[in-house]
Write a protein that holds these residues in place. Structure first.
Motif, PDB file in Angstrom:
ATOM      1  N   ASN A  43      -5.873 -10.830  13.500  1.00 46.96           N
ATOM      2  CA  ASN A  43      -6.758 -10.874  12.334  1.00 46.96           C
ATOM      3  C   ASN A  43      -7.168 -12.307  12.012  1.00 46.96           C
TER       4      ASN A  43
ATOM      5  N   LEU B  68     -10.822 -14.038  11.477  1.00 49.75           N
ATOM      6  CA  LEU B  68     -11.178 -14.851  10.310  1.00 49.75           C
ATOM      7  C   LEU B  68     -11.639 -16.251  10.695  1.00 49.75           C
TER       8      LEU B  68
ATOM      9  N   LYS C 160     -15.176 -16.077  11.161  1.00 45.43           N
ATOM     10  CA  LYS C 160     -15.863 -16.003   9.869  1.00 45.43           C
ATOM     11  C   LYS C 160     -15.939 -17.379   9.216  1.00 45.43           C
TER      12      LYS C 160
ATOM     13  N   VAL D 146     -13.234  -6.634  10.619  1.00 41.57           N
ATOM     14  CA  VAL D 146     -13.613  -7.169   9.307  1.00 41.57           C
ATOM     15  C   VAL D 146     -14.750  -6.319   8.752  1.00 41.57           C
TER      16      VAL D 146
ATOM     17  N   HIS E  42     -13.756  -8.535   4.597  1.00 41.40           N
ATOM     18  CA  HIS E  42     -12.317  -8.361   4.416  1.00 41.40           C
ATOM     19  C   HIS E  42     -11.708  -7.712   5.657  1.00 41.40           C
ATOM     20  N   VAL E  43     -10.534  -8.191   6.036  1.00 39.72           N
ATOM     21  CA  VAL E  43      -9.828  -7.607   7.172  1.00 39.72           C
ATOM     22  C   VAL E  43      -9.436  -6.167   6.847  1.00 39.72           C
TER      23      VAL E  43
END
Length: 294
Positions: free
Chosen positions: A110, A114, A117, A142, A146-147
């Motif tokens: 994860n 991110l 992102k 995502v 949000h994960v």
């Protein structure tokens, strides 16, 4: 005053760390051996880096396994099974000089998502997935920035997909679509020791050796099936391919060709790119988290 964030990327062999400024500039970075036989030693090693700093704003941690980012608990700590069931955040804080320091933790795959992102190839999208090809197949999803964690924080375990039951039984994507699977297939076909083969070697031959091209296309079909299934399930705007092999410019056209062999791909097609980050993706994902909580 400039904000400073300490980030860790915990692996089975080494723990990488970096101190970042708020604009993601690296102030300092390094690594140390992962010592988990004694859990107390492990957390002392992490805390030592933090305790040498007097002006940190937050700590972010990328960690393997099933991680509850809300509580800091590792239901399963991946290869670091000695830490199964521990609250990693609470344990670390008992070793920190500043117990009030904000600490956030997330699954390593994860964190890779991110990182994209933060300042990679997902900055302009809100719904995306990352699929990493390496020793196994990993990834993260995502949605709306949000994960997606799922029940018991086990979402994104793409490597456990069953994709060819009639031919391979319960062989998972780890067994069929990882870089390790490609290396094993190549070694078996060429009658070579597995340890003498690398993904780089295979990709170097893909345009000059017809047998190698056939093997890579066969392997790419399984990668394409995983991508197709993700697109059908989650409808992401973009899917990013990570892992060392993704740095080869030949990979994406091969996967795109495999996707185009799937009859329904045109109906569910999404943007496909490679990840911008590789070796530092865990650290940068941890930075993204640390910035969000501070």
């Amino acid at each position: 005053m400039m904000k400073k964030y300490l980030c860790y990327d915990v692996g089975g062999t080494f723990v990488k760390y970096a101190i970042y400024a708020e604009d993601a500039t690296v102030i300092t970075k390094g690594k140390f051996k992962t010592r988990v036989v004694d859990a107390n030693q492990f957390f002392s090693d992490l805390a030592k880096i933090a305790n040498e700093q007097s002006d940190l704003d937050a700590i972010g941690i990328s960690f393997p396994g099933f991680i509850n980012p809300n509580t800091g608990e590792a239901t399963r700590a991946g290869a670091l099974y000695q830490l199964d069931g521990l609250n990693l955040v609470d344990e670390l804080k008992t070793h920190l000089n500043n117990v009030a320091l904000l600490v956030v933790i997330e699954n390593d795959a994860n964190c890779a998502a991110l990182a994209e992102k933060l300042n990679g190839n997902a900055q302009d999208v809100h719904d995306f997935a990352v699929v990493t090809l390496g020793t196994g197949v990993g990834g993260g999803i995502v949605i709306n920035d949000h994960v997606l964690h799922g029940y018991q924080y086990r979402a994104g375990e793409f490597g456990m997909m069953l994709t060819d039951y009639s031919e391979h039984g319960e062989a998972t994507l780890h067994d069929l679509a990882s870089t390790s699977a490609l290396v094993k297939l190549y070694a078996q076909t060429k009658r070579l020791p597995v340890e003498s083969v690398s993904g780089e070697q295979i990709m170097a031959e893909v345009d000059t050796d017809s047998q190698t091209r056939t093997l890579v296309d066969q392997w790419a079909n399984y990668v394409a099936i995983a991508i197709f299934n993700l697109s059908v399930t989650n409808a992401p705007e973009r899917i990013l391919i990570g892992g060392g092999i993704s740095q080869n410019d030949k990979l994406l056209p091969i996967i795109n060709a495999a996707l185009n062999r799937i009859r329904f791909w045109s109906d569910f097609k999404c943007d496909l790119k490679t990840c911008a980050h590789h070796n530092d993706s865990g650290l940068l994902g941890a930075l993204y988290l640390a910035q969000q909580i501070h």
